[in-house]
Design an enzyme around this catalytic site. Sequence first.
Site, PDB file in Angstrom:
ATOM      1  N   LYS A 262      26.081  66.284  30.706  1.00  0.00           N
ATOM      2  CA  LYS A 262      25.290  65.132  30.257  1.00  0.00           C
ATOM      3  C   LYS A 262      26.167  64.179  29.458  1.00  0.00           C
ATOM      4  CE  LYS A 262      23.650  67.488  26.071  1.00  0.00           C
ATOM      5  NZ  LYS A 262      22.475  67.908  25.292  1.00  0.00           N
TER       6      LYS A 262
ATOM      7  N   ARG B   4      11.857  70.919  18.562  1.00  0.00           N
ATOM      8  CA  ARG B   4      11.988  69.745  19.428  1.00  0.00           C
ATOM      9  C   ARG B   4      11.077  69.992  20.618  1.00  0.00           C
ATOM     10  NH1 ARG B   4      18.333  68.492  20.381  1.00  0.00           N
ATOM     11  NH2 ARG B   4      17.949  70.167  21.845  1.00  0.00           N
TER      12      ARG B   4
ATOM     13  N   TYR C 270      39.289  39.924  10.007  1.00  0.00           N
ATOM     14  CA  TYR C 270      38.050  39.229   9.664  1.00  0.00           C
ATOM     15  C   TYR C 270      37.691  39.413   8.187  1.00  0.00           C
ATOM     16  CZ  TYR C 270      36.949  38.333  14.590  1.00  0.00           C
ATOM     17  OH  TYR C 270      36.967  37.888  15.882  1.00  0.00           O
TER      18      TYR C 270
ATOM     19  N   MET D 246      36.465  44.078  17.579  1.00  0.00           N
ATOM     20  CA  MET D 246      35.803  44.589  18.779  1.00  0.00           C
ATOM     21  C   MET D 246      36.805  45.189  19.754  1.00  0.00           C
ATOM     22  SD  MET D 246      33.442  42.627  21.602  1.00  0.00           S
ATOM     23  CE  MET D 246      32.052  42.362  20.501  1.00  0.00           C
TER      24      MET D 246
END
Length: 769
Positions: A439, A537, A665, A714
């Site tokens: 997964k 769960r 930044y 980024m």
Amino acid sequence: MKLGLTYQQFCSHCQGNPIENSEKKTPLIDRVCYDTRKIVETKNTVFFALSGAFRNGHHFIDSAYDQGIRIFVVSQKIDVKFYPNAHFIQVKDSLKALQDLATAHRKKFHYPILAITGSSGKTTMKEWIFHLIKTDKKVVRSPKSFNSQLGVALSLLELTADCDLAIIEAGISEPNEMRILKEMIQPTLGVLTTLGRAHVENFSNLSSLHEEKLQLFSDVKKTFLGVGISLNEQQLSAINGRVLKSNTKADILEEFPFQDKISTNNVKLAIEVALELGVNSKKIKQQISTLPILALRLETFDGLNNSLIINDTYNLDLDALVYSLEYQKMIAKRRRRIVLIGLDKENVGKKKQIEEILSQFKPDEIHIVNSALEVPLNLENAVILIKGTRDAGMEKVAQRYKLKRHKTYIEIDLAAVRHNLSIIRKKLKAKTNILAMVKAQSYGSGLEKMAAFLEQQGVNYLGVAYVDEGVELRKHGIKTPILVMNPEEESFDLCIQYQLEPAIYSFKQLDEFIKELILAKQGNFPIHLKFDTGMRRLGFEYDDWTELVTIIQSQPEVRIAGVYSHLADADNIRDKRFTILQYKKFEDICTKLRNGLGSTFIRHILNSEGVFNFSEFQLDMVRVGIAMYGVSSDINFHKLLQPVIKWQSAISQVKTLKVGEFVGYSRTFKTTKSTKIAIIPVGYADGFKRSLSNGKGGVYVNGNYCPTVGRVCMDMIMVNITNLKIKEGDSVEIIGLNQTLEKFAESLHTIPYEVLTSISKRVHRVYLE
């Protein structure tokens, strides 16, 4: 391989008893095979049904027979009437029979055999010795890294009468294995590369491991020892040991292309062996400048137009070509196979031999070129094998077809995954199944590629989170049963269409799935019931078992394939009470369901940590995920596992800043002295989190830790490299030997799971096998 044995000779060599079944004349036997995925030539080929940790070769007899094999070596009872005109040879142990055959074959030849063993560097040493002596001698050598109990046998069966020398690798991981290898190889010369701690956990102590390795050389004329190996006089005498001097032939090394200490020590050892074998120093010096950089594990990566590229461009060795073609055929499944081979001036004369080899494998397209000029290829849904030397420019061709040319990439070591699965298997009983979780893009390593590899390793189930993941696997040819952990009602139709087994955790969900089966006119469809035993769960409650029995018995549309639960505290070995309580509750549920239904099903509750800490609760199947990638909270088992993931990049630019300049930044970093920084093309969009800004995280460059300066962008980070000799293009380690996955996760105040699943899909994945 061309053994040229009569049927009677073959039976005698492998100590087998023929099972009379065929009226046909007994055949000649020229070659052996043990893997139905690698069958090329079937005439006069015998299939050995080998039984290992992950697969039983007897289960593949039908496949081998359908492909045309008519001779089989088996160790289990076979109903031969189902295989007309096939010859079966019964043995006690199929691997032992193959080893006996190899031993008999080796005894036919009287030229020297050089055996190489050690904790590391065996394959590099074999290839470098070969490279230094190949102009003087015709050599047969172990293909790739074939050094196991099986690999050595297969290597010896490649011996032919027209050779001057054989070079055979030998590797061990368990006590008493070297005795078997020595009896097969019967070496005349030996090379011991290193003596380390690899596999020491399987021996009583380090000394017994080293003594086991030395057994290989007890009867050789001379053993060459790598730099740094320390043996006492008795040990040296027993193996006729020759200690390598650190100043060996310094003049020969003038053209040696590598400067690192390990490579330098390796080449000195290779030179000593070449001189012993009669090659003069002048020829060695000529060859040494062209020693290959050994990327012996096949590199595969995504190519353009949904293609897969196999990059095997370090040489044009014909034996290696055969194994590359076998690998291509094995992973291609229904995809087209394209072979692109580049011939440099040295290899032009091999073209006819190459064409003969290719004709056996029947690829869909063949391109043999004399240079790395643009070759027009239809890459759509194809697997492309690119082979040839660097002089032919084929490495550049391989890079040209890459899907992305990002400097930042993830390297996934499939051999390490295989090793980790083997360590897990040792904790399990022989009949316990393994469900491998894939997964979340197989924990960031790539869904389809990893699932295909795990299927090859013989796992019993694959586990995905959602139906669409399972659908993708089926579309890529995955046949292994797939358990969907969180199936959504909107996808039940796809679940049925693609034969995915859903985890059912509520009565509403069960009712909706049965309705969908009725519409699809499906019956006896496998489902798995999930019970909540303490995780709180998803899952049925304990008392739901009675109603479940009633529903399942009255609804022929479904059958219970499995029942499972999740452990909440499996990594807590200081206080096991909660886990034991969960297990007892789950065991009670399963007993009630079995008695109520009158049928059996697969029971599974252990995850990766559970396998290591509570193996006595393994039941019928275990679910493994993060442990496959070399991660465990148990210190002892973590030492046995190998890291799978490396995250790397490269320096884009280097800048020197003056006092008082800002970086990044919001100007969060200001220099207080002259500072040199490097810019690296990785950022928070790739998974290098913004929280690692301003020294809270960092990377390694040339073995040096370099903290971040300024904020993580980024697509980029800036790191401090003041006082370090670093230049543009230098390799950057984000996760690797210096900064492990666990260490990187600690800097993020999280766990390895989150790190792996947070690495962006845009980061290029490279698979090593």
